[in-house]
Write an enzyme that holds these catalytic residues in place. Structure first.
Site, mmCIF file in Angstrom:
data_model
loop_
_atom_site.group_PDB
_atom_site.id
_atom_site.type_symbol
_atom_site.label_atom_id
_atom_site.label_comp_id
_atom_site.label_asym_id
_atom_site.label_seq_id
_atom_site.Cartn_x
_atom_site.Cartn_y
_atom_site.Cartn_z
ATOM 1 N N GLU A 42 4.107 -9.534 -3.448
ATOM 2 C CA GLU A 42 3.241 -8.350 -3.464
ATOM 3 C C GLU A 42 2.915 -8.051 -2.004
ATOM 4 O O GLU A 42 2.178 -8.810 -1.352
ATOM 5 C CB GLU A 42 1.951 -8.610 -4.261
ATOM 6 C CG GLU A 42 1.037 -7.382 -4.307
ATOM 7 C CD GLU A 42 -0.356 -7.649 -4.892
ATOM 8 O OE1 GLU A 42 -0.696 -8.824 -5.164
ATOM 9 O OE2 GLU A 42 -1.110 -6.685 -5.046
ATOM 10 N N ASP A 67 -0.659 -10.177 3.071
ATOM 11 C CA ASP A 67 -1.471 -9.170 3.764
ATOM 12 C C ASP A 67 -1.896 -9.754 5.112
ATOM 13 O O ASP A 67 -1.964 -10.966 5.281
ATOM 14 C CB ASP A 67 -2.720 -8.803 2.942
ATOM 15 C CG ASP A 67 -3.280 -7.440 3.309
ATOM 16 O OD1 ASP A 67 -3.111 -6.484 2.522
ATOM 17 O OD2 ASP A 67 -3.875 -7.313 4.401
ATOM 18 N N ASP A 116 -0.507 1.781 3.119
ATOM 19 C CA ASP A 116 -0.943 2.896 3.968
ATOM 20 C C ASP A 116 0.228 3.881 4.072
ATOM 21 O O ASP A 116 1.351 3.472 4.381
ATOM 22 C CB ASP A 116 -1.320 2.370 5.357
ATOM 23 C CG ASP A 116 -2.458 1.354 5.265
ATOM 24 O OD1 ASP A 116 -3.469 1.675 4.620
ATOM 25 O OD2 ASP A 116 -2.319 0.246 5.811
ATOM 26 N N ASP A 152 -0.669 6.704 -4.306
ATOM 27 C CA ASP A 152 -1.368 7.958 -4.610
ATOM 28 C C ASP A 152 -0.907 9.036 -3.633
ATOM 29 O O ASP A 152 -1.406 10.149 -3.683
ATOM 30 C CB ASP A 152 -2.880 7.786 -4.451
ATOM 31 C CG ASP A 152 -3.240 7.541 -3.003
ATOM 32 O OD1 ASP A 152 -2.664 6.608 -2.408
ATOM 33 O OD2 ASP A 152 -4.057 8.306 -2.448
ATOM 34 N N THR A 192 -5.654 -1.946 -8.851
ATOM 35 C CA THR A 192 -6.153 -2.602 -7.637
ATOM 36 C C THR A 192 -7.419 -1.898 -7.152
ATOM 37 O O THR A 192 -7.792 -0.832 -7.650
ATOM 38 C CB THR A 192 -5.093 -2.547 -6.519
ATOM 39 O OG1 THR A 192 -4.909 -1.177 -6.154
ATOM 40 C CG2 THR A 192 -3.776 -3.164 -6.954
ATOM 41 N N TYR A 194 -7.828 -0.267 -4.396
ATOM 42 C CA TYR A 194 -7.516 1.082 -3.907
ATOM 43 C C TYR A 194 -7.186 2.025 -5.048
ATOM 44 O O TYR A 194 -7.555 3.196 -5.019
ATOM 45 C CB TYR A 194 -6.389 1.039 -2.862
ATOM 46 C CG TYR A 194 -6.944 0.807 -1.470
ATOM 47 C CD1 TYR A 194 -7.214 1.871 -0.621
ATOM 48 C CD2 TYR A 194 -7.240 -0.470 -1.025
ATOM 49 C CE1 TYR A 194 -7.755 1.669 0.639
ATOM 50 C CE2 TYR A 194 -7.782 -0.689 0.227
ATOM 51 C CZ TYR A 194 -8.042 0.388 1.060
ATOM 52 O OH TYR A 194 -8.595 0.182 2.307
ATOM 53 N N GLU A 195 -6.504 1.506 -6.061
ATOM 54 C CA GLU A 195 -6.169 2.393 -7.185
ATOM 55 C C GLU A 195 -7.437 2.891 -7.867
ATOM 56 O O GLU A 195 -7.542 4.083 -8.197
ATOM 57 C CB GLU A 195 -5.261 1.674 -8.201
ATOM 58 C CG GLU A 195 -4.929 2.580 -9.381
ATOM 59 C CD GLU A 195 -3.739 2.115 -10.203
ATOM 60 O OE1 GLU A 195 -3.175 1.057 -9.911
ATOM 61 O OE2 GLU A 195 -3.371 2.848 -11.134
#
Ligand SMILES: C[S@@+](CC[C@H](N)C(=O)[O-])C[C@H]1O[C@@H](n2cnc3c(N)ncnc32)[C@H](O)[C@@H]1O
Length: 230
Positions: A42, A67, A116, A152, A192, A194-195
């Site tokens: 991921e 990350d 991003d 998105d 998530t 951010y989602e």
């Protein structure tokens, strides 16, 4: 750095399921997980909801969330530890260094979740579906591996479709509005941090699932002479 962030950084230093810029792990993930199960990455995992969510569903597969930000990784790592998950780990590093950590064929699948979008054209080379990154992924993936992108950003979605068409990738699924089309099921139902933010703002969520071609990824001329990703 704030006190909370500091505490999280300190905590992950002691977590057995978090590796930070590890050395000599390349080719040795089966030792780390103590099995030969296929590995899913991921990328830009943030709090690691996909690694944890998929890891719960698929105990016969291994998941590594990657990350650069340790305080975000902390959340997923803490959950995985609390649930005793042996098949989920996190690595704090730069995605551009992927080939330092994985051998050719060591990775079975990649999820890229709300990366991003780097909207400015001058920064397009940092998009995680830019040819520079596809080139990198090709060096660690098994042939015909699946790469999944959830975003998105209509701009990143369009850019990705263009890039994968140029490179001759094979599209498995292309969903322009997963919620509008009733497709937020199975793995796509995992949400998530951010989602959730994007959904609260009423944004449309896009999904593309594809495989790289058999032939090598072609790097644009100006990147070809250098390392694929710096
Ligand atoms: C918009 S956030 C999305 C986080 C998570 N996937 C989510 O949906 O909540 C993008 C994440 O990518 C990470 N990131 C960006 N560039 C990176 C890089 N080159 N290497 C590692 N992580 C990176 C950031 O630290 C951040 O956590």
């Amino acid at each position: 750095m704030g006190q909370k962030k500091l505490l999280k950084f300190e905590a992950i230093g002691n977590y057995p399921n978090v590796l930070q810029y590890p050395e000599n792990i390349k080719g040795k993930w089966s030792d780390f997980f103590k099995n030969n199960h296929p590995i899913t990455l991921e990328l830009a995992c943030g709090k690691g909801e996909y690694s944890v969510g998929l890891g719960r569903e698929h105990t016969d597969r291994n998941f590594i969330g990657i990350d650069i930000k340790g305080n975000r990784i902390y959340t997923g790592a803490k959950t995985a530890l609390a649930e005793g998950m042996q098949n989920v780990a996190f690595m704090r590093t730069h995605i551009g260094k992927l080939t330092e950590y994985f051998e050719q064929g060591e990775v079975k699948e990649i999820w890229i979740i709300f990366p991003d979008p780097f909207l400015r054209e001058s920064r397009a080379k940092n998009r995680l579906t830019h040819a520079r990154f596809l080139y990198l992924y090709q060096q660690v993936l098994v042939p015909n591996a699946t790469i999944n992108l959830k975003t998105d950003s209509k701009e990143l979605y369009d850019f990705t479709l263009e890039t994968i068409a140029e490179q001759g990738c094979h599209i498995h699924q292309n969903i322009a509005d997963i919620y509008g089309k009733g497709k937020a099921t199975g793995a796509l139902s995992i949400q998530t941090f951010y989602e959730k933010m994007h959904l609260a703002e009423g944004r449309t969520i896009y999904f593309i699932s594809f495989s790289l071609p058999d032939k090598p990824i072609t790097l644009p001329e100006r990147f070809a002479k250098h390392e694929a990703v710096d």
